[in-house]
Write a protein that holds these residues in place. Structure first.
Motif, PDB file in Angstrom:
ATOM      1  N   ASN A   1       4.189  -3.191  -3.528  1.00 16.87           N
ATOM      2  CA  ASN A   1       3.452  -2.937  -4.781  1.00 16.87           C
ATOM      3  C   ASN A   1       3.525  -1.459  -5.136  1.00 16.87           C
TER       4      ASN A   1
ATOM      5  N   GLU B   1      -0.770   4.061  -0.653  1.00 20.19           N
ATOM      6  CA  GLU B   1      -1.428   2.762  -0.768  1.00 20.19           C
ATOM      7  C   GLU B   1      -0.400   1.631  -0.707  1.00 20.19           C
TER       8      GLU B   1
ATOM      9  N   ARG C   1       0.476   1.079   2.903  1.00 17.06           N
ATOM     10  CA  ARG C   1      -0.604   0.376   3.614  1.00 17.06           C
ATOM     11  C   ARG C   1      -0.626  -1.103   3.224  1.00 17.06           C
ATOM     12  N   ASP C   2      -0.491  -1.312   1.931  1.00 12.81           N
ATOM     13  CA  ASP C   2      -0.552  -2.680   1.410  1.00 12.81           C
ATOM     14  C   ASP C   2       0.601  -3.515   1.960  1.00 12.81           C
TER      15      ASP C   2
ATOM     16  N   SER D   1       0.744  -6.938   4.294  1.00  9.72           N
ATOM     17  CA  SER D   1       1.524  -8.159   3.993  1.00  9.72           C
ATOM     18  C   SER D   1       2.300  -8.596   5.231  1.00  9.72           C
TER      19      SER D   1
END
Ligand code: 6PG
Length: 253
Positions: A107, A114, A117-118, A122
């Motif tokens: 993303n 971020e 991290r995201d 996942s």
């Protein structure tokens, strides 16, 4: 490097073989463990593969059980022409019956920290415990003329333990800011397929496939699945600087 090398006359034949391996590995994975986890690459080389999967091989894949990830991504918006997700979406994903919940993109709009991290979260959702990342059934990788793969560039740290890295690297006129998976993830896969074409890559490919190990200079050499298969799909141009005995051994019409 314990690899299988297949040499093809052109990108079309190479990509068809890459698509057949996708179909075979997806069937094997769904049969063995009920889902197929695959990581795609960006760049120009995989486009024909995506076209084959979107058309000729579309009905031979159980897309409900297929989960798509990326080995790396450029930190650009999804609709940017340089987005690897955007390329795969336009050429493949929107042409097959794949639920949005089965597409696990980086993303990028979240910004580097971020997004990293995201993406790690996942991966964790599909983790093969005790690892914090999945055992991919299939990973597609490319190789740059400088020997980089995914977004692992020459001179970058070798000993990494985390699954996802934020990278800044200049390569041709491509976006420098990137997010990449790392060798611990790639080397945990059941199968890794490198695709490389064109004479501009021939000199580097001969170094990468030689038995002189220099992973700092040639990051593609860092990829060697410990309990998996490593396959190089290359065209005759890219193979043109390989030692003759190697070419004779592996040339496939
Ligand atoms: C990227 C890729 C990168 C790519 C190589 C080869 O997003 O740029 O993941 O590693 O595979 O640069 O790119 P080409 O296929 O365009 O030669």
């Amino acid at each position: 490097m314990n690899a299988e090398i297949n040499i093809f006359p052109d990108l079309q034949k190479l990509s068809r073989h890459a698509a057949q391996l996708f179909v075979e590995e997806s069937a094997r994975a769904v049969h063995e463990h009920g889902r197929f986890l695959v990581a795609l690459n960006g760049g120009s080389t995989p486009v024909v593969l995506f076209q084959y999967l979107a058309r000729e091989y579309r009905d031979q894949v159980d897309w409900d059980k297929t989960h798509i990830f990326w080995g790396d991504e450029r930190l650009v918006p999804a609709n940017d022409p340089e987005s690897s997700y955007g390329q795969a979406r336009d050429v493949l994903l929107r042409h097959v019956p794949l639920a949005a919940s089965n597409v696990h993109r980086v993303n990028t709009e979240l910004g580097s920290d971020e997004a990293s991290r995201d993406y790690s979260l996942s991966l964790k959702r599909f983790a093969s415990v005790p690892l914090e990342w999945p055992r991919f059934d299939l990973v597609y990788l490319g190789m740059g003329e400088d020997g980089h793969t995914a977004s692992l560039f020459p001179g970058s740290p070798i000993e990494v333990t985390e699954p996802v890295l934020i990278v800044t690297a200049e390569y041709q006129d491509r976006p420098a800011q990137r997010i990449t998976l790392t060798p611990p993830v790639f080397n945990n896969a059941r199968m890794v397929i490198f695709m490389a074409t064109g004479d501009k890559k021939a000199t580097t490919l001969a170094k990468v496939l030689s038995d002189r190990y220099n992973p700092e200079l040639y990051p593609a050499q860092r990829i060697d699945p410990k309990d998996g298969k490593l396959i190089w799909l290359i065209d005759e141009e890219a193979a043109s600087k390989l030692p003759h005995e190697l070419i004779r051994k592996f040339c496939e019409g």
